[in-house]
Design a protein around this motif. Structure first.
Motif, mmCIF file in Angstrom:
data_model
loop_
_atom_site.group_PDB
_atom_site.id
_atom_site.type_symbol
_atom_site.label_atom_id
_atom_site.label_comp_id
_atom_site.label_asym_id
_atom_site.label_seq_id
_atom_site.Cartn_x
_atom_site.Cartn_y
_atom_site.Cartn_z
ATOM 1 N N LEU A 102 2.843 4.188 -10.853
ATOM 2 C CA LEU A 102 3.940 3.940 -9.930
ATOM 3 C C LEU A 102 3.414 3.111 -8.766
ATOM 4 O O LEU A 102 2.440 3.498 -8.106
ATOM 5 C CB LEU A 102 4.493 5.269 -9.414
ATOM 6 C CG LEU A 102 5.108 6.187 -10.484
ATOM 7 C CD1 LEU A 102 5.058 7.638 -10.036
ATOM 8 C CD2 LEU A 102 6.538 5.779 -10.784
ATOM 9 N N CYS A 103 4.046 1.973 -8.530
ATOM 10 C CA CYS A 103 3.627 1.068 -7.464
ATOM 11 C C CYS A 103 4.846 0.647 -6.647
ATOM 12 O O CYS A 103 5.978 0.661 -7.146
ATOM 13 C CB CYS A 103 2.974 -0.191 -8.040
ATOM 14 S SG CYS A 103 1.576 0.100 -9.151
ATOM 15 N N LYS A 123 2.480 10.362 3.141
ATOM 16 C CA LYS A 123 3.622 10.911 2.398
ATOM 17 C C LYS A 123 3.222 11.382 1.001
ATOM 18 O O LYS A 123 3.967 12.102 0.350
ATOM 19 C CB LYS A 123 4.733 9.870 2.292
ATOM 20 C CG LYS A 123 5.420 9.582 3.613
ATOM 21 C CD LYS A 123 6.667 8.747 3.405
ATOM 22 C CE LYS A 123 7.366 8.476 4.734
ATOM 23 N NZ LYS A 123 7.847 9.725 5.357
ATOM 24 N N PHE A 124 2.043 10.955 0.551
ATOM 25 C CA PHE A 124 1.589 11.305 -0.798
ATOM 26 C C PHE A 124 0.862 12.651 -0.739
ATOM 27 O O PHE A 124 -0.337 12.745 -0.966
ATOM 28 C CB PHE A 124 0.700 10.193 -1.340
ATOM 29 C CG PHE A 124 0.302 10.364 -2.784
ATOM 30 C CD1 PHE A 124 1.074 11.092 -3.677
ATOM 31 C CD2 PHE A 124 -0.857 9.769 -3.255
ATOM 32 C CE1 PHE A 124 0.706 11.243 -4.993
ATOM 33 C CE2 PHE A 124 -1.239 9.909 -4.575
ATOM 34 C CZ PHE A 124 -0.457 10.652 -5.440
ATOM 35 N N THR A 125 1.614 13.691 -0.451
ATOM 36 C CA THR A 125 1.027 15.029 -0.300
ATOM 37 C C THR A 125 0.618 15.638 -1.636
ATOM 38 O O THR A 125 -0.158 16.594 -1.662
ATOM 39 C CB THR A 125 2.012 15.966 0.411
ATOM 40 O OG1 THR A 125 3.239 16.019 -0.344
ATOM 41 C CG2 THR A 125 2.315 15.470 1.814
ATOM 42 N N ASN A 126 1.109 15.086 -2.736
ATOM 43 C CA ASN A 126 0.744 15.599 -4.058
ATOM 44 C C ASN A 126 -0.454 14.867 -4.656
ATOM 45 O O ASN A 126 -0.731 15.005 -5.854
ATOM 46 C CB ASN A 126 1.941 15.511 -5.001
ATOM 47 C CG ASN A 126 2.989 16.572 -4.690
ATOM 48 O OD1 ASN A 126 2.651 17.733 -4.464
ATOM 49 N ND2 ASN A 126 4.248 16.170 -4.650
ATOM 50 N N ARG A 127 -1.140 14.129 -3.833
ATOM 51 C CA ARG A 127 -2.340 13.405 -4.281
ATOM 52 C C ARG A 127 -3.324 14.344 -4.971
ATOM 53 O O ARG A 127 -3.954 13.979 -5.965
ATOM 54 C CB ARG A 127 -2.990 12.746 -3.059
ATOM 55 C CG ARG A 127 -4.250 11.959 -3.371
ATOM 56 C CD ARG A 127 -4.933 11.494 -2.086
ATOM 57 N NE ARG A 127 -6.149 10.751 -2.398
ATOM 58 C CZ ARG A 127 -6.234 9.438 -2.430
ATOM 59 N NH1 ARG A 127 -5.172 8.714 -2.169
ATOM 60 N NH2 ARG A 127 -7.374 8.844 -2.730
ATOM 61 N N LYS A 128 -3.448 15.553 -4.471
ATOM 62 C CA LYS A 128 -4.426 16.505 -5.005
ATOM 63 C C LYS A 128 -4.088 16.955 -6.422
ATOM 64 O O LYS A 128 -4.919 17.581 -7.085
ATOM 65 C CB LYS A 128 -4.503 17.727 -4.092
ATOM 66 C CG LYS A 128 -3.177 18.453 -3.883
ATOM 67 C CD LYS A 128 -3.318 19.576 -2.884
ATOM 68 C CE LYS A 128 -1.997 20.280 -2.586
ATOM 69 N NZ LYS A 128 -1.048 19.393 -1.886
ATOM 70 N N ARG A 129 -2.884 16.653 -6.898
ATOM 71 C CA ARG A 129 -2.493 17.061 -8.251
ATOM 72 C C ARG A 129 -3.104 16.166 -9.332
ATOM 73 O O ARG A 129 -3.147 16.540 -10.494
ATOM 74 C CB ARG A 129 -0.972 17.014 -8.412
ATOM 75 C CG ARG A 129 -0.160 17.552 -7.238
ATOM 76 C CD ARG A 129 -0.245 19.041 -7.115
ATOM 77 N NE ARG A 129 0.701 19.542 -6.107
ATOM 78 C CZ ARG A 129 0.751 20.787 -5.696
ATOM 79 N NH1 ARG A 129 -0.090 21.680 -6.191
ATOM 80 N NH2 ARG A 129 1.630 21.174 -4.781
ATOM 81 N N GLU A 161 0.829 -1.204 0.000
ATOM 82 C CA GLU A 161 0.000 0.000 0.000
ATOM 83 C C GLU A 161 0.868 1.261 0.000
ATOM 84 O O GLU A 161 1.929 1.301 0.623
ATOM 85 C CB GLU A 161 -0.922 0.014 1.225
ATOM 86 C CG GLU A 161 -2.036 -1.005 1.161
ATOM 87 C CD GLU A 161 -3.048 -0.816 2.274
ATOM 88 O OE1 GLU A 161 -3.185 0.328 2.766
ATOM 89 O OE2 GLU A 161 -3.700 -1.806 2.655
ATOM 90 N N ILE A 162 0.388 2.271 -0.733
ATOM 91 C CA ILE A 162 1.043 3.580 -0.745
ATOM 92 C C ILE A 162 0.815 4.249 0.607
ATOM 93 O O ILE A 162 -0.301 4.214 1.147
ATOM 94 C CB ILE A 162 0.470 4.471 -1.870
ATOM 95 C CG1 ILE A 162 0.549 3.761 -3.241
ATOM 96 C CG2 ILE A 162 1.168 5.820 -1.898
ATOM 97 C CD1 ILE A 162 1.937 3.521 -3.742
ATOM 98 N N TYR A 180 -2.897 1.349 -4.059
ATOM 99 C CA TYR A 180 -1.713 0.592 -4.460
ATOM 100 C C TYR A 180 -0.988 1.182 -5.678
ATOM 101 O O TYR A 180 0.090 0.722 -6.027
ATOM 102 C CB TYR A 180 -2.101 -0.852 -4.799
ATOM 103 C CG TYR A 180 -2.569 -1.656 -3.617
ATOM 104 C CD1 TYR A 180 -1.660 -2.290 -2.775
ATOM 105 C CD2 TYR A 180 -3.932 -1.785 -3.338
ATOM 106 C CE1 TYR A 180 -2.092 -3.040 -1.689
ATOM 107 C CE2 TYR A 180 -4.365 -2.530 -2.249
ATOM 108 C CZ TYR A 180 -3.447 -3.151 -1.427
ATOM 109 O OH TYR A 180 -3.873 -3.889 -0.349
ATOM 110 N N SER A 181 -1.580 2.153 -6.327
ATOM 111 C CA SER A 181 -0.993 2.661 -7.571
ATOM 112 C C SER A 181 -1.245 4.156 -7.715
ATOM 113 O O SER A 181 -2.334 4.641 -7.396
ATOM 114 C CB SER A 181 -1.575 1.916 -8.780
ATOM 115 O OG SER A 181 -2.985 2.089 -8.867
#
Length: 310
Positions: A226-227, A64-70, A59-60, A87-88
């Motif tokens: 990216l996984c 840490k995935f702060t750029n998810r909103k992009r 799992e991602i 996952y991706s």
């Protein structure tokens, strides 16, 4: 691009080792066979689905995935196999389309749908991809069916269209060399990835030579993501890498290097400095090729008829 990898190395005090592969089948087989040392892998959407089901992915870390909103919401809507990006994380979305060599056309009033492959002016100088999901997908869309259909009668009609209407005009089915053959003038009409053709034609000749379009009804698309592999040893860095790629100013460098349209990471458009190969809006109606499971056997059987029948 190498420059982006080097900047990541400098910022996170690490070394990035990059391997490439020709097909997702090759990558999948390598990982399944026990290849070690990989943290991040970049499969296409159908293989993401397969690898998720088989427990091959970690799992991602969403914290840490702060750029998810992009990420473009349109892309997420198409990700029915992983709509929460659990996952991706999307990396590159593109589609195959139709490429015409404008310098070879005698009648410029050609169809802008898949029936262009039955146009006699291209006979002997046309090619479609040597890939069953691509070719049958185009025919399914042309006939008004779903790109991922496993309906027997719909598949039969799609197959007959290819065999009876399109194949007589084709020089060959070609998934690798069509870009070079287009550039040399042997192929005047191709179905395939635009980057393969644009990459073989000097950029100064793009406008005068290449007419690329995707029919309004859409066609087959792919989404590379990216996984993080289940056995990754550098999990924290892997998560940082995925988030780094989606910094808008970083992602724009990727788009600049390959002339992809800005579709996955919308804020990156502000930083793009090159002209894309085609407009992103062309891909709005494209469909992802889903994992068909046992339904894939139907395609294999029909593809044998198309490729090796009289």
């Amino acid at each position: 691009p190498d420059s982006l990898l080097k900047k990541f190395e400098q910022q996170f005090n690490c070394k990035v080792k990059l391997d490439s592969y020709s097909t997702c089948d090759e990558m999948y087989a390598k990982i399944k066979a026990g290849a070690k040392g990989y943290d991040v892998v970049v499969p296409s959407n159908d293989f993401v689905s397969i690898m998720m089901k088989q427990g091959m992915l970690r799992e991602i870390d969403q914290s840490k995935f702060t750029n998810r909103k992009r990420i473009n919401p349109v892309i997420i809507e198409k990700m029915d196999y992983d709509p929460q990006m659990k996952y991706s994380v999307p990396y590159a979305f593109s589609a195959t389309g139709i490429i015409v060599n404008k310098t070879k056309v005698t009648n410029s009033n050609y169809s802008r749908h898949y029936d262009i492959f039955s146009d006699p002016q291209f006979k002997g100088h046309a090619t479609m991809m040597d890939e069953m999901r691509e070719v049958l997908g185009c025919s399914l869309v042309f006939n008004g069916f779903d790109l991922n259909s496993v309906n027997d009668s719909e598949l039969e009609k799609a197959c007959n269209t290819v065999i009876n209407d399109w194949k007589p005009n084709l020089s060959k089915f070609d998934a690798e060399g069509f870009g070079k053959s287009f550039s040399s003038g042997d192929f005047w009409l191709c179905q395939g990835y635009p980057e393969i053709v644009f990459g073989e034609v000097d950029e100064s000749r793009w406008d005068e030579t290449i007419d690329f379009f995707i029919p309004q009804d859409g066609g087959p698309a792919y989404l590379d993501s990216l996984c993080i592999l289940k056995g990754a040893k550098h999990v924290e860095l892997a998560n940082e890498f995925i988030n780094y790629i989606h910094r808008p100013e970083v992602y724009a460098k990727f788009l600049d290097a390959f002339h992809f349209p800005c579709f996955v990471n919308l804020p990156a458009a502000e930083y793009v400095t090159t002209t894309p190969m085609y407009e992103a809006s062309m891909m709005d109606s494209c469909e992802l090729k889903n994992d068909l499971g046992e339904g894939l056997d139907k395609y294999n059987s029909l593809w044998q008829d198309i490729r090796f029948g009289d």
